[in-house]
Design a protein around this motif. Structure first.
Motif, PDB file in Angstrom:
ATOM      1  N   GLY A  35      35.303  46.639  39.931  1.00  0.00           N
ATOM      2  CA  GLY A  35      34.913  48.044  39.841  1.00  0.00           C
ATOM      3  C   GLY A  35      33.688  48.178  38.962  1.00  0.00           C
ATOM      4  N   SER A  36      32.693  47.359  39.235  1.00  0.00           N
ATOM      5  CA  SER A  36      31.557  47.178  38.313  1.00  0.00           C
ATOM      6  C   SER A  36      30.597  48.349  38.262  1.00  0.00           C
ATOM      7  CB  SER A  36      30.789  45.903  38.678  1.00  0.00           C
ATOM      8  OG  SER A  36      30.482  45.871  40.060  1.00  0.00           O
ATOM      9  N   LEU A  48      27.622  35.897  35.980  1.00  0.00           N
ATOM     10  CA  LEU A  48      28.286  37.192  36.038  1.00  0.00           C
ATOM     11  C   LEU A  48      28.326  37.722  37.467  1.00  0.00           C
ATOM     12  CD1 LEU A  48      26.401  38.752  32.980  1.00  0.00           C
ATOM     13  CD2 LEU A  48      28.581  37.498  32.968  1.00  0.00           C
ATOM     14  N   THR A  49      29.494  38.234  37.859  1.00  0.00           N
ATOM     15  CA  THR A  49      29.659  38.819  39.190  1.00  0.00           C
ATOM     16  C   THR A  49      30.333  40.170  39.057  1.00  0.00           C
ATOM     17  OG1 THR A  49      29.907  36.637  40.213  1.00  0.00           O
ATOM     18  CG2 THR A  49      30.635  38.536  41.496  1.00  0.00           C
ATOM     19  N   GLY A  50      29.745  41.165  39.699  1.00  0.00           N
ATOM     20  CA  GLY A  50      30.354  42.486  39.765  1.00  0.00           C
ATOM     21  C   GLY A  50      30.805  42.782  41.183  1.00  0.00           C
ATOM     22  N   VAL A  51      32.026  43.262  41.317  1.00  0.00           N
ATOM     23  CA  VAL A  51      32.587  43.616  42.621  1.00  0.00           C
ATOM     24  C   VAL A  51      32.917  45.100  42.620  1.00  0.00           C
ATOM     25  CG1 VAL A  51      34.497  43.259  44.219  1.00  0.00           C
ATOM     26  CG2 VAL A  51      33.559  41.324  42.975  1.00  0.00           C
ATOM     27  N   ASP A  52      32.455  45.810  43.648  1.00  0.00           N
ATOM     28  CA  ASP A  52      32.746  47.232  43.762  1.00  0.00           C
ATOM     29  C   ASP A  52      32.921  47.577  45.230  1.00  0.00           C
ATOM     30  OD1 ASP A  52      32.223  49.779  41.607  1.00  0.00           O
ATOM     31  OD2 ASP A  52      32.283  50.285  43.735  1.00  0.00           O
ATOM     32  N   ARG A 104      25.183  38.952  39.731  1.00  0.00           N
ATOM     33  CA  ARG A 104      25.138  39.320  41.140  1.00  0.00           C
ATOM     34  C   ARG A 104      26.152  40.436  41.371  1.00  0.00           C
ATOM     35  NH1 ARG A 104      28.053  34.701  40.798  1.00  0.00           N
ATOM     36  NH2 ARG A 104      26.168  33.450  40.921  1.00  0.00           N
ATOM     37  N   PHE A 105      25.866  41.285  42.329  1.00  0.00           N
ATOM     38  CA  PHE A 105      26.736  42.414  42.626  1.00  0.00           C
ATOM     39  C   PHE A 105      27.054  42.404  44.116  1.00  0.00           C
ATOM     40  CE2 PHE A 105      24.336  43.509  38.849  1.00  0.00           C
ATOM     41  CZ  PHE A 105      25.347  43.933  37.995  1.00  0.00           C
ATOM     42  N   VAL A 106      28.333  42.489  44.436  1.00  0.00           N
ATOM     43  CA  VAL A 106      28.772  42.417  45.827  1.00  0.00           C
ATOM     44  C   VAL A 106      29.673  43.602  46.135  1.00  0.00           C
ATOM     45  CG1 VAL A 106      28.599  39.912  45.894  1.00  0.00           C
ATOM     46  CG2 VAL A 106      30.770  40.972  45.252  1.00  0.00           C
ATOM     47  N   THR A 107      29.634  44.019  47.396  1.00  0.00           N
ATOM     48  CA  THR A 107      30.507  45.086  47.867  1.00  0.00           C
ATOM     49  C   THR A 107      31.731  44.454  48.507  1.00  0.00           C
ATOM     50  OG1 THR A 107      28.595  46.500  48.307  1.00  0.00           O
ATOM     51  CG2 THR A 107      30.675  47.096  49.366  1.00  0.00           C
ATOM     52  N   ALA A 108      32.895  44.720  47.946  1.00  0.00           N
ATOM     53  CA  ALA A 108      34.122  44.121  48.467  1.00  0.00           C
ATOM     54  C   ALA A 108      35.330  44.810  47.863  1.00  0.00           C
ATOM     55  CB  ALA A 108      34.160  42.621  48.142  1.00  0.00           C
ATOM     56  N   ASP A 109      36.441  44.685  48.555  1.00  0.00           N
ATOM     57  CA  ASP A 109      37.744  45.053  48.013  1.00  0.00           C
ATOM     58  C   ASP A 109      38.219  43.850  47.195  1.00  0.00           C
ATOM     59  OD1 ASP A 109      40.534  45.383  47.629  1.00  0.00           O
ATOM     60  OD2 ASP A 109      40.686  46.641  49.413  1.00  0.00           O
TER      61      ASP A 109
END
Length: 241
Positions: free
Chosen positions: A72-73, A95-99, A119-124
């Motif tokens: 929930g970044s 660092l990885t952000g998932v939202d 890095r930022f990724v769109t995912a459940d």
């Protein structure tokens, strides 16, 4: 309509940020104001203190970067705060952000300088499979968005995936925080989403007794996980393996 605050149970109902369609620029402005709330309320301090505690105990890897997954970044500001902490201590990080929201991913990427190893990724998060297992799983202002059954799943997921431990940084359901936030947000002229969703988020947040019960339901009641209050009006749950 304003959320009805109750001490005995969480409020229900969607937040505008989760339910109302607005242009991307409007959504990004809301995320930017939320990062201001985090900064002014010392919201990064509990998370940074958790990572610092592991560093001081000699628990961080020495042969590779420290891998952190932020669930929930949002705007990515927690990971940028961790990156600044890591630079000061000369600690390499990955660092990885998932939202779940692709606009959050886009905004976080735009706000994060290229030299920051994030890095930022769109995912459940329940479907996301990281390329490398994280050392730490963290979240900030995320868990109050979850139904209790999903929060129990999230606790189990963090316990299974985090090699060193996990940390939840969220709000404390408290009447002073609930009634005071709206006045502060109005005076600061923050985005209308923040003015509406802030008190609702507080009303949807958990109390210590809630966390202890949910840790038990997740099979973590005897895990050594701690529930600790932080000023102003944060309630954080930590687990060090």
């Amino acid at each position: 309509m304003a959320a009805v605050f109750r001490m005995d149970r969480r409020a229900d109902g969607p937040e505008l940020m989760d339910s109302e369609t607005v242009p991307y620029e409007d959504f990004r402005a809301c995320l930017k104001d939320l990062s201001s709330v985090n900064r002014l309320s010392f919201g990064y301090r509990p998370t940074l203190a958790f990572v610092e505690r592991l560093r001081a105990a000699g628990r961080l890897p020495t042969d590779r970067p420290l891998r952190i997954l932020d669930v929930g970044s949002g705007y990515g500001d927690t990971l940028r705060a961790i990156a600044a902490w890591a630079v000061r201590r000369r600690i390499p990080v990955d660092l990885t952000g998932v939202d779940l929201n692709p606009w959050s991913t886009r905004a976080a990427r735009e706000a994060t300088p290229a030299e920051i190893p994030a890095r930022f990724v769109t995912a459940d998060v329940f479907d996301h499979e990281p390329a490398e297992p994280p050392d730490l799983v963290i979240s900030a202002l995320f868990t109050h968005h979850l139904a209790e059954a999903d929060l129990v799943r999230f606790l189990v997921l963090m316990e299974e995936r985090a090699a060193l431990g996990w940390f939840v940084n969220d709000l404390h359901r408290d009447p002073v925080a609930y009634h005071g936030f709206g006045a502060i947000a109005t005076a600061a002229r923050w985005h209308r989403f923040v003015r509406h969703d802030g008190p609702l988020s507080i009303a949807r947040a958990f109390r210590r007794s809630d966390w202890l019960r949910l840790l038990g339901e997740a099979g973590l009641g005897a895990s050594g996980a701690t529930v600790e209050g932080w000023l102003p009006y944060r309630l954080c749950v930590a687990r060090v393996k």
